[in-house]
Design an enzyme around this catalytic site. Structure first.
Site, PDB file in Angstrom:
ATOM      1  N   GLU A   1       0.828  -1.211   0.000  1.00 55.11           N
ATOM      2  CA  GLU A   1       0.000   0.000   0.000  1.00 55.11           C
ATOM      3  C   GLU A   1       0.861   1.260   0.000  1.00 55.11           C
ATOM      4  O   GLU A   1       0.838   2.062   0.947  1.00 55.11           O
ATOM      5  CB  GLU A   1      -0.951  -0.023   1.194  1.00 55.11           C
TER       6      GLU A   1
ATOM      7  N   GLU B   1      -5.601  -8.235  -1.178  1.00 53.49           N
ATOM      8  CA  GLU B   1      -6.293  -8.089   0.105  1.00 53.49           C
ATOM      9  C   GLU B   1      -7.760  -7.778  -0.139  1.00 53.49           C
ATOM     10  O   GLU B   1      -8.079  -6.896  -0.950  1.00 53.49           O
ATOM     11  CB  GLU B   1      -5.718  -6.937   0.940  1.00 53.49           C
TER      12      GLU B   1
END
Ligand code: BG6
Length: 479
Positions: free
Chosen positions: A183, A376
């Site tokens: 991320e 995810e």
């Protein structure tokens, strides 16, 4: 029973974890201290992860959940056997940098740390599981933060390069899929996590964050270059905390705001996938007086070494408004957005939007035309075991089912090229946002609570058998 079209042959079904949220054993076998270790549960957590409050070591009166976590360091054989039983084709995990280089700036790596991951990868292959490895998932050695200021310092390029060289050479033949930074866009929202940034009073925070982002982007290009040199079979991906922005209304002002917000996130992937800084970013920096130290060779590296695929996390869509009167926010993956009145939310206030998943998949595919990988997705919820310790987590199954359905549409109806799907926290682990154990995502229940009590016993939940069937039918039976 609704029978869906299967996913493409070889689709990589699996689950995902991160070292600091599951391994524990924070000082075992020579491991050094990392930023993620010293982030406590409780009210100071947010100030620390956003770099507003300094905490560089363990302090009295705090509980640090990552210290022991679910102790996967000592349970990995048992856990991987369970992943194997579910039929995982891939397992996404991250390397704890400080197991390999305890301080971060050493010349020689720590053999015990290297051996740990070697054993773990071999264990995966025993069950036909392909490891998908995040090189850094929010972690940075504390020594590099204290001595060099973390990713604000250009020297980090060299330290990260050393780490990558060691990993790619040592695990050649064992690992083929790599992600450079988890991320990467989180640097703008939680800059102590990952980038190890802390700010001094009066400092130009945006300037520091974008300079650190530049260093990470160049480091990612260097990693991609080395990965390909060491083994042409290696596939390197970037990783984005994704979630399409919707305009709050069809007022052009809201649409414009949504576009701006999306750009703030896509900025990172624009560089990693297309190989250069987008004009909108250069204009923004000009307007805001942000001047970055960018070397000529950096631009070449970015251009020459773009990623092979794009991975992302998706939990929810987001909403943007250009109207200052619209204030009602909703919680979300670290950064909050305007509340969407059409959506329900999880117990932690994260809004649930399966169609937004299809929209996000399509937007990213349309923008980059590179293979995608969802690394995810999942529901953080309170699980209550019955008297036999069994959790009937129908709410989790429902969440995943709806998301897999729209992912199926994205692939089979829209033609999005997708390599795989790993659910977040396939085994219960410590929450990155709150530090809680209570916020569970897993197919496997771990007996441990927010205060660190519990036997660490692993128990299959109802979703365990459900996901096993999904994988076995390549996503065509999700009932
Ligand atoms: C992502 C992270 O932001 O979301 C994970 O990559 C994190 O590390 C996950 O755990 C879910 O967030 P949370 O706050 O519920 O743990």
């Amino acid at each position: 029973m609704t029978q869906l079209k299967p996913f493409p042959e070889g689709f990589l079904w699996g689950g995902a974890t991160a070292a600091n949220q599951c391994e524990g054993a924070y000082d075992a076998d020579g491991r050094g201290l990392a930023n993620v270790d010293v982030v406590p549960i409780g009210e100071d957590r947010e100030a620390i992860i956003t770099g507003r409050k300094k905490m560089f070591d363990f302090e009295e009166g705090y509980f640090y959940p990552a210290k022991e976590s679910i102790d996967m360091y000592h349970h990995f054989k048992e856990d991987i056997a369970l992943f194997g039983e579910m039929g995982f084709k891939t397992y996404r995990l991250s390397i704890a940098w400080t197991r390999i280089f305890p301080k971060g700036d050493e010349e020689q790596p720590n053999e015990a740390g290297l051996k740990f991951y070697e054993d773990l990868f071999k264990e995966c292959h025993k069950y036909g599981i392909e490891p998908l490895v995040t090189i850094t998932h929010f972690d940075c050695p504390m020594h590099l933060i204290e001595k060099y200021g973390g990713w604000r310092n250009r020297k980090m390029l060299g330290f990260y390069e050393n780490l990558c060289r060691v990993l790619f050479n040592r695990y050649k033949g064992l690992v083929k899929y790599w992600l450079t930074f988890n991320e990467i866009n989180m640097i703008l929202h939680a800059p102590f996590m990952g980038a190890g940034l802390c700010f001094e009073e009066g400092e130009d925070v945006e300037q520091v964050k974008y300079q650190a982002a530049h260093h990470e982007l160049v480091a990612s290009a260097i990693a991609t270059k080395i990965a390909h040199e060491v083994d042409p079979e290696n596939k390197v991906g970037c990783m984005l905390a994704a979630g399409q922005y919707y305009p709050h209304t069809c007022h052009p002002r809201d649409v414009w705001e949504g576009l701006q917000e999306d750009r703030e996130n896509y900025f990172f992937i624009d560089v990693q996938a297309r190989g250069c800084y987008p004009n909108y970013a250069k204009k923004k920096w000009e307007r805001e007086g942000i001047e970055l130290d960018i070397h000529e060779e950096d631009l070449e590296l970015l251009k020459e070494h773009t990623v092979d695929f794009i991975s992302f996390s998706y939990y929810s869509s987001r909403v943007a408004s250009g109207d200052p009167a619209v204030k009602e926010k909703t919680a979300g993956n670290i950064f909050a957005s305007i509340k969407n009145p059409y959506l329900d939310a999880s117990e932690w206030g994260w809004q649930i939007d399966p169609l937004g998943f299809r929209i996000t998949l399509n937007s990213i595919w349309d923008r980059y035309q590179k293979p995608l990988f969802v690394v995810e997705n999942g529901l953080g919820a309170v699980d209550t075991p019955d008297e036999n310790g069994y959790v009937a987590d129908d709410y989790r199954i429902a969440y995943l089912r709806e998301h897999i359905k729209t992912m199926n549409d994205a692939v089979n109806e829209d033609g999005v090229v997708l390599w795989g799907y790993t659910t977040w926290g396939c085994i219960d682990l410590v929450s990155a946002g709150t530090g809680e154990m209570k916020k569970r995502y897993g197919f496997i229940y771990v007996d441990r609570d927010n205060d660190g009590n519990g036997t660490l016993k692993r128990t299959k939940k109802k979703s365990f058998d459900w996901y096993k069937k999904v994988v076995a039918t390549n996503g065509s039976d999700i009932e």
